[in-house]
Write an enzyme that holds these catalytic residues in place. Structure first.
Site, mmCIF file in Angstrom:
data_model
loop_
_atom_site.group_PDB
_atom_site.id
_atom_site.type_symbol
_atom_site.label_atom_id
_atom_site.label_comp_id
_atom_site.label_asym_id
_atom_site.label_seq_id
_atom_site.Cartn_x
_atom_site.Cartn_y
_atom_site.Cartn_z
ATOM 1 C CG ASP B 61 -1.817 1.146 1.295
ATOM 2 O OD1 ASP B 61 -2.294 1.532 0.223
ATOM 3 O OD2 ASP B 61 -2.035 1.692 2.379
ATOM 4 C CB THR B 94 -2.219 5.784 -1.802
ATOM 5 O OG1 THR B 94 -2.129 4.370 -1.836
ATOM 6 C CG2 THR B 94 -3.392 6.193 -0.984
ATOM 7 C CB THR B 95 0.786 3.416 -5.558
ATOM 8 O OG1 THR B 95 0.559 2.704 -4.368
ATOM 9 C CG2 THR B 95 2.188 3.228 -6.006
ATOM 10 C CG ASP B 389 -6.387 0.506 -0.220
ATOM 11 O OD1 ASP B 389 -6.543 1.206 0.792
ATOM 12 O OD2 ASP B 389 -5.317 0.388 -0.832
#
Lengths: 591, 529
Positions: B61, B94-95, B389
């Site tokens: 994550d 988020t990445t 997520d």
């Protein structure tokens, strides 16, 4: 660190060659570290496996054969190696036995993975294939398993002894195996036949005698003396037992108190009042017919004083003090009684009944045994004896494994052959299956199959046999359809292992394979190790900062000391109802 | 000409080219770090704590990795912040957001080297972004329509989760996707993820994880109290159940005899009994307290056959109050004004080796608990993050049902459009527009790279496919080729994609504008430690 490597930013990714060297290095380092851990426990696998002696940081020595214990005490630092330690822990919690097996399998799988990686197969492909292979493996194992009836005590004992045979205490397996089976069967609740809570089996260790003297006690055993002050009774027939959570000592309020003594006549009066107060309590207790008292440990004030012990002895009440709070549940369940938290609630219906409570001298100490309990709850106590602490500890661990084995069988009633038979059969069937798969998958599944042969190899090696000869013969026998052929370590040859009574629960084998695969897949997927800051340090720093704001820098040091002191105190007495909160409150109060 | 020192000792100043360089380097370093976790075949990282215990976390994550990094570079911190914001806002991507921002900066760096003013780049990025958004929304409308015809809403979510769940879950994806969809469907459109409780219990394998309707509290029932209650009336409280002390410093009792002490002790007990009576006056049969319940009140409750649970954590009671529809009470004088919680059945259940308390048939029908099982803590933690997520995205998608195709499809479509725009634009700006499209293409490239595929070849193929009108091509990492995303059912949420784009551009813009970095002198520690 990362900034240095990227000091010369590359041009757009689309045009450049990707240098993955560092990632490969990390993966290899991880695999090597994990394999080193697996190799460390490999020699302890099987009935002729060797033991390890571990000398811990505080000078304690442990001799054990139990994979989970060895790994636990090894204190490894490398993250991937740590994951293997965790792996054996989860096998311990899932099945209780096979903690060495699972690590050895993981190590062998990693070895094969390294080979696959050097052949340029992408880690995710390997990982997916491993998963497929392990699901298939579980199917194969389930097909091999033999169903079992819970009433079949013989079979249960057989599998418990298989587990015990590989331990230090193997010569006592004839004693311990039936003991384990009986104790588990006695706590099975007929309403929920699949559930066994091992917390209902209490193990008490007492130095002295030999492991032979280990016994199953239908009742309760306290590893402490009855209170001898003032010659109280140490043996009580037709006992009426009360478990109390209040204190028989001079009163104390929660608010701070002080008694003001202005002249010496008052002193006498106070002493007399104290005596009367205690006497009053004991009279109330006596009035209910209670003759055995189990008193919960207390740290806020004395649970009993010399004075109250004296009166109790006079009243012919046997006293066992300093009972831990967490034991109360077990005790009340066993005695089928209710704990009493206030003298006002001391009523006869809350008492437990037993035929005999007596203090017995054992070795260098004394224990208190409660037997013949009326309406006893579904609990059991096992009293382990041994000539030295090391043997006792190892006996406890081995017994725990045996209990877990029986528990596995109760919750999942299938048996499977031992002696490397399931592994070699898996290897054979998966090998055949891999031929019908396409591409990389087939290749990886074949490696998986090969890795499983590590178990028979190791078994043979540890028994001092020629491993190649043994494993090839084993393979041959399996190819001819003898799916239960396994290594008979005692005879040093291949025999039908089911006939030799070497059996284990299916759950142990299946969970070993699935857990090992899960762990290996995780290790494979890791391509970087990042050092991060410690979250606990951050919180400490925040705490210090906030306290600095509150009380100014001067108090900082003082506060820290206090905090450390209180947290230690809480740690020592955490079985009591003192909580961290109180420590905080205390600090605030002091300031 | 010596100028007096303006800044303090230890403070430093970096200007112009050097400052810009520093921020580029920092941002790109961060991007490179998390880049390999992108996509369904992204790799994991070990986070090793440098503190005591050297705790280990294994994760995929982006937000988790970035959150725990030691970072000194200001530009890198900006990227970490946007990833955090993305996590809070939509919970996923988020990445992607960091990677996109990094790629934009990487391109911008080349432009700056080619003597294009940063402000020009910024304005172009902004314009293109606006254009991109409009286009994407319209594409979306087209697609969402398509999607709805093909599947019903639930299946869309399902397929899309399949793509999103990181690979740790591996083959158990389907199982987890089903779990997540079931959980979110129970929410009936609300995005209140608090009603979904996640409990981690080591042991078993990921496949043994299950969804349980109701609420599970990881606590024990007090001694001698009923272990099973039907039609429970629950009072959730936060009150001290030892003694009500006078909490003023120095308060103490002064007496002159032992019997008086005994009386006061008796009075304290009596107060407690009063309190317990008041609590019982609420007509309850279950009492949950956040603080400890001492032996004495515990026994009183046991006598009244009330189930009392002590020391439930903050999170636990808040959620319990929420799902059972009760209120957290701390005074008990007015039983009529306190709202009690209700549930059909409370019982003790066993998961693995532990006993837990299960509340079923709770007031708030949406509530449910996901019990995660797995080989080790690492697996469990990672599964929880992935599930979180997935839940975030799903709940967002249930509200905004617009979805885009996945597998690098939106990036390729936009890159094509942007390229066309660049051809029409005269002047220096066209360079910047082209750069933008290159940054977009970097995302499918990275996804392909992570899957161990030949990215150069695949992306070229993809570009060729996209030259046709109305193409659904994207990278199919499973088979390692270009595939039809609509057929494969790979989709991602429009909301996430939009948030990724906006935050990435904002961050890039912010970093580009910087031309001076002033580092203040670190605050000195006092030597009292």
């Amino acid at each position: 660190m990362a900034a240095v490597t990227a000091a010369q930013p590359r041009s757009s990714k689309t045009e450049s060659y990707v240098d993955n060297k560092r990632k490969e290095d990390i993966r290899q380092a991880n695999i090597k570290a994990a394999r080193a851990v697996a190799d460390a426990v490999r020699t302890s696998l099987g009935p002729k496996g060797m033991d390890k002696m571990i000398s811990t940081a505080n000078g304690e020595v442990i001799i054990t054969n139990d994979g989970a214990t060895i790994l636990n005490k090894m204190e490894v630092l490398q993250p991937a190696a740590k994951m293997l330690v965790d792996l054996s822990k989860s096998q311990d919690s899932a099945a209780g036995d096979g903690t060495t097996t699972v690590v050895v399998i993981a190590g062998a799988l990693l070895k094969q993975c390294l080979l696959l990686l050097t052949n340029g197969i992408h880690p995710t492909v390997i990982s997916d294939s491993l998963h497929k292979a392990s699901t298939k493996a579980v199917d194969v194992l389930t097909a091999m398993a033999v169903p079992l009836e819970i009433s079949d005590r013989e079979s249960l004992i057989k599998s418990a002894s298989t587990s015990l045979n590989s331990k230090v205490v193997s010569q006592y397996s004839t004693l311990l195996a039936p003991l384990a089976v009986d104790s588990v069967l006695s706590v099975v609740d007929p309403a929920k036949p699949d559930m066994v809570d091992l917390r209902d089996i209490k193990i008490v260790k007492k130095l002295g005698g030999t492991v032979d003297d280990t016994e199953l006690v239908k009742g309760l055993v306290f590893d402490k003396k009855a209170s001898h002050a003032a010659g109280g009774p140490t043996r009580m027939e037709n006992a009426k037992i009360a478990v109390i959570q209040f204190q028989i000592s001079p009163p104390k309020t929660d608010i701070e108190q002080s008694i003001v003594v202005s002249d010496y006549t008052q002193m006498d009066r106070i002493l007399k009042e104290e005596r009367n107060y205690i006497l009053g309590m004991i009279k109330k207790i006596k009035a209910t017919g209670c003759n055995v008292l189990l008193i919960q440990k207390s740290i806020l004030r004395d649970a009993v004083t010399d004075l109250s012990l004296h009166y109790l002895a006079k009243a012919k009440i046997m006293v066992i003090k300093d009972v831990e709070r967490e034991d109360i549940e077990f005790i009340t369940k066993t005695l089928n009684c209710l704990p009493i938290a206030n003298i006002e609630h001391f009523r006869a219906e809350k008492l437990g009944h037993a035929d005999l409570v007596e203090e017995v001298s054992l070795g260098d100490g004394k224990i208190v045994k409660v037997t013949g309990i009326k309406d006893m709850g579904r609990t059991t106590t096992v009293l382990i004896r041994g000539s030295n602490q090391l043997v006792i500890d190892e006996a406890e661990r081995s017994l725990h494994d045996a209990l877990c084995v029986v528990r596995c069988l109760v919750s999942k009633r299938f048996l499977i052959a031992g002696g490397g038979a399931p592994e070699i059969e898996l290897s054979r069937q998966l090998g055949a299956w891999s031929k019908v798969l396409h591409g990389m998958e087939g290749y990886c599944v074949r490696s998986f199959a090969e890795a499983l042969e590590v178990i028979p190899y190791t078994l043979a090696e540890n028994a001092g046999l020629n491993r190649i000869a043994i494993v090839t013969e084993l393979r041959n026998r399996h190819a001819q359809g003898e799916i239960n052929a396994g290594i008979n370590v005692r005879k040093g040859q291949i025999t039908n292992i089911l006939e030799e009574n070497v059996v284990q629960p299916l759950l142990v084998s299946t969970s070993a394979i699935t857990l090992a695969t899960e762990c290996v897949r995780m290790i494979l997927k890791i391509d970087d190790i990042v050092n991060v800051r410690d979250s606990t340090m951050v919180s400490t720093a925040k705490y210090l900062l906030s306290s600095r704001i509150l009380y100014g820098g001067f108090f900082l040091n003082f506060l820290l000391c206090l905090f450390v002191f209180f947290s230690k105190l809480c740690f020592l007495v955490n079985n009591e109802t003192i909580h961290m909160q109180h420590a905080h409150l205390a600090i605030q109060a002091l300031l | 000409m010596a100028i007096e020192k303006i800044l303090k000792d230890d403070a430093s100043e970096e200007k112009g080219e050097r400052a810009r360089m520093a921020s580029f380097v920092g941002a790109i370093a961060i991007t490179d770090l998390v880049k390999t976790t992108l996509g369904p075949k992204g790799m994991d990282k070990i986070l090793q704590s440098t503190g005591r215990g050297h705790e280990v976390t294994v994760t995929n994550d982006g937000a988790t990795i970035l959150k725990s990094l030691h970072i000194d570079n200001p530009a890198a911190k900006v990227l970490i912040d946007i990833s955090k914001v993305q996590d809070d806002e939509v919970g996923d991507g988020t990445t992607s957001v960091v990677v996109l921002a990094g790629e934009l900066l990487r391109e911008a760096e080349k432009l700056v080297a080619a003597k294009i003013h940063p402000v020009t780049i910024i304005s172009v990025y902004n314009n293109v972004c606006l254009f991109y958004r409009l286009r994407m929304a319209s594409e979306c409308a087209r697609n969402a329509l398509l999607q709805r015809v093909v599947d019903n809403k639930e299946n869309a979510g399902y397929a899309f989760i399949l793509y999103y769940l990181p690979n740790v879950l591996g083959f158990d994806k389907e199982h987890f996707a089903q779990l997540a969809v079931d959980a979110v469907m129970r929410l009936k459109g609300s995005t209140n993820l608090e009603a979904i409780q996640i409990i981690k219990k080591p042991g078993g394998s990921l496949k043994d994880s299950f969804l349980d309707e109701g609420f599970i509290l990881d606590k024990k029932i007090g001694l001698g109290q009923p272990k099973r209650i039907e039609n429970a009336k629950i009072l959730v409280a936060n009150t001290a159940m030892d003694t009500d002390k006078v909490k003023i410093y120095g308060a103490r009792v002064r007496v002159d005899s032992m019997s008086k002490v005994a009386e006061i002790e008796g009075a304290e007990k009596e107060k407690m009994r009063e309190k317990v009576k008041k609590i019982m006056a609420h007509g309850i049969n279950c009492f949950v307290n956040r603080q400890l319940i001492y032996n004495f009140p515990e026994e009183l409750f046991a006598d009244a056959s009330i189930l009392a649970i002590e020391h439930a954590d903050f999170d636990g009671i808040e959620r319990l109050a929420l799902v059972t529809g009760g209120e957290i009470a701390s005074t008990f004088d007015n039983p009529e004004s306190v709202k009690l919680g209700h549930c059909k059945l409370i019982e003790e259940i066993m998961i693995g080796e532990d006993k837990l308390i299960h509340f079923s048939g709770v007031e708030m029908g949406q509530a449910c608990t996901v019990v995660l099982r797995g080989a080790s803590h690492h697996v469990l933690d990672e599964a929880e993050r992935s599930l979180h997520d997935a839940l975030c995205v799903l709940s967002q998608t249930v509200n905004d049902t617009r979805v885009l195709l996945g597998g690098g499809w939106p990036e390729m479509v936009m890159a094509k459009e942007v390229d066309e725009l660049a051809r029409k634009t005269p002047g220096k700006k066209s360079h910047a527009i082209e750069a933008f499209s290159r940054a977009l293409v970097a995302i499918p490239t990275i996804i392909a790279d992570n899957a161990g595929l030949d990215s150069a070849d695949l992306v070229a193929q993809l570009r060729a496919e996209h030259h046709k009108e109305g193409c659904n091509a994207g990278i199919d990492v499973i088979s390692g080729s270009v595939g039809d995303m609509a057929e494969l059912g790979i989709a991602e949420s429009f909301k996430v994609k939009q948030a990724v784009l906006l935050s990435a551009i904002e961050a890039a813009e912010m970093i580009l504008r910087v031309d001076e970095i002033i580092t203040c002198a670190p605050r000195k520690r006092e030597d009292r430690m």
